[in-house]
Every structure is written in structure tokens, then in C-alpha cells.
Write a protein that holds these residues in place. Sequence first.
Motif, PDB file in Angstrom:
ATOM      1  N   ARG A  98      18.920  34.034 -45.006  1.00 56.02           N
ATOM      2  CA  ARG A  98      17.631  33.733 -45.614  1.00 56.02           C
ATOM      3  C   ARG A  98      17.604  32.299 -46.140  1.00 56.02           C
ATOM      4  NH1 ARG A  98      14.760  36.679 -50.724  1.00 56.02           N
ATOM      5  NH2 ARG A  98      13.331  34.989 -51.159  1.00 56.02           N
ATOM      6  N   PHE A  99      18.734  31.826 -46.641  1.00 50.94           N
ATOM      7  CA  PHE A  99      18.803  30.487 -47.224  1.00 50.94           C
ATOM      8  C   PHE A  99      19.646  29.579 -46.349  1.00 50.94           C
ATOM      9  CE2 PHE A  99      18.150  33.455 -50.710  1.00 50.94           C
ATOM     10  CZ  PHE A  99      16.995  32.935 -51.260  1.00 50.94           C
TER      11      PHE A  99
ATOM     12  N   ARG B 131      20.446  36.463 -54.885  1.00 50.31           N
ATOM     13  CA  ARG B 131      19.532  37.277 -54.077  1.00 50.31           C
ATOM     14  C   ARG B 131      20.112  38.672 -53.850  1.00 50.31           C
ATOM     15  NH1 ARG B 131      19.501  37.747 -48.059  1.00 50.31           N
ATOM     16  NH2 ARG B 131      17.781  39.130 -47.649  1.00 50.31           N
TER      17      ARG B 131
ATOM     18  N   ASP C 158      14.417  28.200 -48.133  1.00 49.29           N
ATOM     19  CA  ASP C 158      14.221  29.635 -48.008  1.00 49.29           C
ATOM     20  C   ASP C 158      13.506  29.858 -46.686  1.00 49.29           C
ATOM     21  OD1 ASP C 158      13.540  32.318 -48.180  1.00 49.29           O
ATOM     22  OD2 ASP C 158      12.927  32.197 -50.278  1.00 49.29           O
TER      23      ASP C 158
END
Length: 94
Positions: free
Chosen positions: A8-9, A74, A23
Motif C-alpha cells: 500500500r505504501f 497500518r 499511499d
Amino acid sequence: MSELPDPRFMLNRITTSEWVINDLRYSPNDPRHVVACVYELADTEVEVTWLRDLPLATRYGTAFEVLEDVERMRGSSRATRPISIPHRPPLMAT
């Protein structure tokens, strides 16, 4: 065969001493796409300017440590199963 989930990152190097953490859930033209700016300091540390309200440090050893901390944050914020509460019958009035 195990498949790794899409990250995701992402840590992107902008210059020799600057990075951004993106992101990937948001498009590049969305302001939420950039999570943090990371700047290398002269004393082998990096300083972070957070563009989101994250309760994380502003100094790290490397830019990769910043990315790991964001990913860890996260992972820890994911919802878990509810904790069961034991049920007892109502007390008798005397």
C-alpha cells in the motif's frame, strides 16, 4: 505458491537526500497520495515531515525505517474480532 499482497505504501527517492512516502490507494493527483516527506540530515539520520496526522516519530535512522513504521501502524490499526462478554442471568430482587 504464495502470493504477496500489493504494497500500500511506497518509498520514492526524489533527490539524493529526499524521499516521499506515497499511499498507493490514492491516485497521484490526490493530495492524500503523499503521506510524508523524508529528509536526510548530515548526521546519518533522517527527519520526517508528516502530511497526515500520524502519531509517529520525526527522526529515524534511515528512510526505510520510516516506511516500516508507517506499514506497522497500518497493520496495528486493523479491526479485530470483538471480545466476547460472558452473559449472566439478572439478579433476583429480595
